[in-house]
Design a protein around this motif. Structure first.
Motif, PDB file in Angstrom:
ATOM      1  N   GLN A  27     -21.623 -31.364 -24.878  1.00  8.86           N
ATOM      2  CA  GLN A  27     -22.950 -31.823 -25.712  1.00  8.86           C
ATOM      3  C   GLN A  27     -22.254 -33.245 -26.759  1.00  8.86           C
ATOM      4  N   TYR A  28     -20.217 -32.858 -27.213  1.00 11.49           N
ATOM      5  CA  TYR A  28     -20.026 -34.706 -27.032  1.00 11.49           C
ATOM      6  C   TYR A  28     -19.246 -35.933 -26.301  1.00 11.49           C
ATOM      7  N   GLN A  29     -18.940 -35.179 -24.971  1.00  8.73           N
ATOM      8  CA  GLN A  29     -18.016 -35.911 -24.014  1.00  8.73           C
ATOM      9  C   GLN A  29     -19.084 -36.609 -23.355  1.00  8.73           C
ATOM     10  N   LEU A  30     -20.133 -35.436 -22.840  1.00  2.00           N
ATOM     11  CA  LEU A  30     -21.297 -36.369 -22.510  1.00  2.00           C
ATOM     12  C   LEU A  30     -21.227 -35.708 -20.593  1.00  2.00           C
ATOM     13  N   LEU A  31     -20.372 -34.762 -21.056  1.00  3.44           N
ATOM     14  CA  LEU A  31     -19.880 -34.635 -18.574  1.00  3.44           C
ATOM     15  C   LEU A  31     -21.166 -33.870 -18.574  1.00  3.44           C
ATOM     16  N   PRO A  32     -20.608 -34.195 -17.118  1.00  5.11           N
ATOM     17  CA  PRO A  32     -21.759 -33.366 -16.798  1.00  5.11           C
ATOM     18  C   PRO A  32     -21.598 -32.113 -15.881  1.00  5.11           C
ATOM     19  N   TYR A  33     -22.130 -30.945 -15.843  1.00  4.57           N
ATOM     20  CA  TYR A  33     -21.856 -29.262 -15.969  1.00  4.57           C
ATOM     21  C   TYR A  33     -20.211 -29.279 -14.728  1.00  4.57           C
ATOM     22  N   LYS A  34     -20.927 -29.809 -13.715  1.00  3.47           N
ATOM     23  CA  LYS A  34     -20.276 -30.149 -12.322  1.00  3.47           C
ATOM     24  C   LYS A  34     -18.635 -30.570 -12.492  1.00  3.47           C
ATOM     25  N   ARG A  35     -18.507 -31.842 -13.499  1.00  2.67           N
ATOM     26  CA  ARG A  35     -16.999 -31.604 -14.019  1.00  2.67           C
ATOM     27  C   ARG A  35     -16.612 -31.107 -15.091  1.00  2.67           C
ATOM     28  N   ILE A  36     -17.346 -30.461 -15.357  1.00  8.02           N
ATOM     29  CA  ILE A  36     -16.596 -29.515 -16.435  1.00  8.02           C
ATOM     30  C   ILE A  36     -16.241 -27.797 -15.751  1.00  8.02           C
ATOM     31  N   GLU A  37     -16.331 -28.115 -14.420  1.00  4.34           N
ATOM     32  CA  GLU A  37     -16.666 -26.367 -14.092  1.00  4.34           C
ATOM     33  C   GLU A  37     -15.514 -26.884 -13.470  1.00  4.34           C
ATOM     34  N   GLU A  38     -14.864 -27.743 -13.035  1.00  5.87           N
ATOM     35  CA  GLU A  38     -13.520 -28.422 -12.084  1.00  5.87           C
ATOM     36  C   GLU A  38     -12.427 -28.781 -12.615  1.00  5.87           C
ATOM     37  N   TYR A  39     -12.604 -29.200 -14.055  1.00  9.71           N
ATOM     38  CA  TYR A  39     -12.018 -29.342 -15.125  1.00  9.71           C
ATOM     39  C   TYR A  39     -11.614 -27.765 -15.529  1.00  9.71           C
ATOM     40  N   PHE A  40     -12.390 -27.078 -16.193  1.00  8.51           N
ATOM     41  CA  PHE A  40     -11.484 -25.388 -16.221  1.00  8.51           C
ATOM     42  C   PHE A  40     -11.118 -24.681 -14.747  1.00  8.51           C
ATOM     43  N   ALA A  41     -11.372 -24.741 -13.437  1.00  8.64           N
ATOM     44  CA  ALA A  41     -11.100 -24.972 -12.527  1.00  8.64           C
ATOM     45  C   ALA A  41      -9.820 -24.926 -11.653  1.00  8.64           C
ATOM     46  N   ASP A  42      -9.715 -25.707 -12.553  1.00  2.00           N
ATOM     47  CA  ASP A  42      -8.823 -26.844 -12.001  1.00  2.00           C
ATOM     48  C   ASP A  42      -7.053 -27.052 -13.260  1.00  2.00           C
ATOM     49  N   GLN A  43      -7.739 -27.354 -13.887  1.00  5.78           N
ATOM     50  CA  GLN A  43      -6.347 -27.439 -15.045  1.00  5.78           C
ATOM     51  C   GLN A  43      -6.071 -26.249 -15.767  1.00  5.78           C
ATOM     52  N   LEU A  44      -7.141 -25.547 -16.306  1.00  2.00           N
ATOM     53  CA  LEU A  44      -6.250 -24.143 -16.551  1.00  2.00           C
ATOM     54  C   LEU A  44      -6.969 -22.709 -16.379  1.00  2.00           C
ATOM     55  N   ASN A  45      -6.991 -22.822 -14.745  1.00  2.00           N
ATOM     56  CA  ASN A  45      -7.203 -21.795 -13.845  1.00  2.00           C
ATOM     57  C   ASN A  45      -8.711 -20.773 -13.913  1.00  2.00           C
ATOM     58  N   ILE A  46      -9.521 -20.976 -15.131  1.00  2.00           N
ATOM     59  CA  ILE A  46     -10.355 -20.486 -15.125  1.00  2.00           C
ATOM     60  C   ILE A  46     -11.993 -21.048 -15.212  1.00  2.00           C
ATOM     61  N   PRO A  47     -12.184 -19.312 -13.734  1.00  2.00           N
ATOM     62  CA  PRO A  47     -13.871 -19.861 -13.003  1.00  2.00           C
ATOM     63  C   PRO A  47     -14.919 -20.002 -13.661  1.00  2.00           C
ATOM     64  N   LEU A  48     -16.151 -21.242 -14.275  1.00  2.00           N
ATOM     65  CA  LEU A  48     -16.679 -21.003 -14.665  1.00  2.00           C
ATOM     66  C   LEU A  48     -18.160 -21.541 -14.205  1.00  2.00           C
ATOM     67  N   SER A  49     -19.131 -21.271 -14.186  1.00  2.00           N
ATOM     68  CA  SER A  49     -19.731 -21.728 -13.820  1.00  2.00           C
ATOM     69  C   SER A  49     -21.139 -22.381 -14.806  1.00  2.00           C
TER      70      SER A  49
END
Length: 58
Positions: A27-49
């Motif tokens: 909502q603040y950084q206006l990132l698309p869901y796909k990019r947020i999913e990739e960030y959580f998976a790659d950087q935090l090792n947290i699967p998020l759909s």
């Protein structure tokens, strides 16, 4: 087979800080869901759909 602790009703449950982080990115950084999913998976090792992200934003 053991029981989930009280208040836990699914195999994966996200805490308030993970939800807030995801909503902030969406909502603040206006990132698309796909990019947020990739960030959580790659950087935090947290699967998020995308569905979870949508629900967090509600």
């Amino acid at each position: 087979m053991g029981k989930f602790p009280e208040g836990i009703n699914s195999p994966i449950q996200y805490g308030a800080s993970i939800k807030a982080h995801a909503v902030y990115l969406s909502q603040y950084q206006l990132l698309p869901y796909k990019r947020i999913e990739e960030y959580f998976a790659d950087q935090l090792n947290i699967p998020l759909s995308a569905g979870s992200l949508f629900n967090f934003n509600q």
